[in-house]
Design an enzyme around this catalytic site. Structure first.
Site, PDB file in Angstrom:
ATOM      1  N   ARG A 199       0.859  -1.196   0.000  1.00  0.00           N
ATOM      2  CA  ARG A 199       0.000   0.000   0.000  1.00  0.00           C
ATOM      3  C   ARG A 199       0.884   1.231   0.000  1.00  0.00           C
ATOM      4  NH1 ARG A 199      -4.701  -0.107   4.420  1.00  0.00           N
ATOM      5  NH2 ARG A 199      -4.467   2.110   4.001  1.00  0.00           N
ATOM      6  N   ARG A 242      17.244   8.609  15.603  1.00  0.00           N
ATOM      7  CA  ARG A 242      16.102   7.881  16.172  1.00  0.00           C
ATOM      8  C   ARG A 242      16.375   6.390  16.021  1.00  0.00           C
ATOM      9  NH1 ARG A 242      11.431   8.451  12.967  1.00  0.00           N
ATOM     10  NH2 ARG A 242      11.672   6.241  12.543  1.00  0.00           N
ATOM     11  N   GLU A 259      17.549   5.644  12.333  1.00  0.00           N
ATOM     12  CA  GLU A 259      17.241   6.768  11.443  1.00  0.00           C
ATOM     13  C   GLU A 259      18.160   7.943  11.745  1.00  0.00           C
ATOM     14  OE1 GLU A 259      16.241   8.764   9.439  1.00  0.00           O
ATOM     15  OE2 GLU A 259      14.466   8.143   8.369  1.00  0.00           O
TER      16      GLU A 259
END
Ligand SMILES: Nc1ncnc2c1ncn2[C@@H]1O[C@H](COP(=O)(O)OP(=O)(O)O)[C@@H](O)[C@H]1O
Ligand SMILES: [Mg+2]
Length: 287
Positions: A199, A242, A259
């Site tokens: 998706r 992160r 991250e």
């Protein structure tokens, strides 16, 4: 004259990144001149900026070489281009694994069913991704391999991991480090629905709540962060980081993502976060 900080974003980031107005206000309150800019805005004079901080350059994934070329041209960029080059491709997980850190078990570019993990469901994702686009959870090995083959055919590196079911109830723990120190943490809900396939419209900032990490999570996150300078060849801890942890089947924390490029800082969920960011920027400037 006030020192100038550029918070670097993208066309869409400037409109909807919820961290930007909070960070900009806190830096302005602390006496900085703050510019909110797009990384690809050719009118910006990067040499006139005292510190450029990458924040929400959400279009980098499909313009990676252009983005890294830009990063290499900015005199005082955080995180620096070396860190961005390493961190924009999740193959960095291999380096961390080799350094002895527990990462989510990953098969790279799987091509036959013999390589699949025994676990029930699997997750397939590209190693360079913009949010959870092109990522899916599969119950069927054939579906997972077909998805991986599609990514490879498009010239991308495919990753296959066991679906870590602990994200369904415990969630994912996102820990923010600013200026090399732990600042705050957020619990993220699961993102990949069973049977949903690929998706393009998932919102990774939907289900968030402040949380307090366990001692084991704190320790692992610090180890991951401490490994970065040597692996990347830079001198100091990243200005911002992160570290996303999930529990494995035995309940131990493992690294899902590190991250260092453009992590959401989750400032709306963390009252003290913006102040910590300001202090980290001040420390960076006084180096
Ligand atoms: N192995 C996995 N097990 C369970 N959920 C996963 C797994 N890998 C990814 N996810 C889900 O997909 C999301 C996005 O994947 P992630 O690896 O964090 O890449 P990115 O944030 O760069 O899109 C995660 O936040 C998590 O909800
Ligand atoms: Mg993620």
């Amino acid at each position: 004259m006030a020192e100038r900080i550029a918070l670097v974003s993208s066309e869409r980031g400037l409109r909807v990144d919820p961290d930007l107005p909070i960070a900009a206000a806190a830096l302005a309150d602390a006496g900085f001149g703050v510019d909110l800019v797009r990384w690809d805005d050719e009118t910006v004079d990067w040499a006139a900026v005292d510190l450029a901080v990458v924040r929400s350059c959400w279009d980098y994934a499909w313009r990676l070489e252009e983005f890294l070329g830009w990063a290499g041209s900015v005199p005082r960029l955080r995180n620096p281009v070396e860190v961005l080059r390493w961190n924009t491709d999740k193959t960095y997980l291999r380096d961390l694994e080799r350094a002895g850190l527990p990462v989510v078990p990953t098969v790279w570019d799987p091509t036959d069913a013999g390589e699949l993990p025994d676990a029930g469901e699997g997750v397939v994702k590209p190693s360079v991704s913009a949010g959870p686009r092109d990522t899916a959870r599969w119950a069927d090995a054939g579906d997972a391999l077909a998805h991986a083959a599609q990514l490879r055919a498009a010239g991308r590196t495919a990753m296959l991991q066991p679906y870590l079911a602990s994200v369904d109830d415990e969630g994912e723990t996102a820990m923010l480090f600013l200026g090399g120190r732990f600042s705050h943490a957020v619990r993220k809900g699961p993102l990949l629905g069973r049977g949903e396939g690929v998706r393009q419209d998932r919102d990774s900032r939907g289900d968030l709540a402040p949380t307090t990490p366990t001692a084991a999570q704190r320790e692992l996150a610090q180890q991951v962060l401490d490994a970065v300078p040597e692996l990347v060849g830079v001198e100091s801890a990243p200005l911002y980081a992160r570290i996303d942890l999930v529990g494995d089947a035995a309940g131990r924390p493992v690294l899902l993502e590190l991250e260092l490029t453009e992590p959401s800082l989750f400032l709306p969920q963390a009252p003290g976060g913006a102040g910590t960011l300001v202090r980290a920027v001040e420390a960076e400037l006084s180096r």
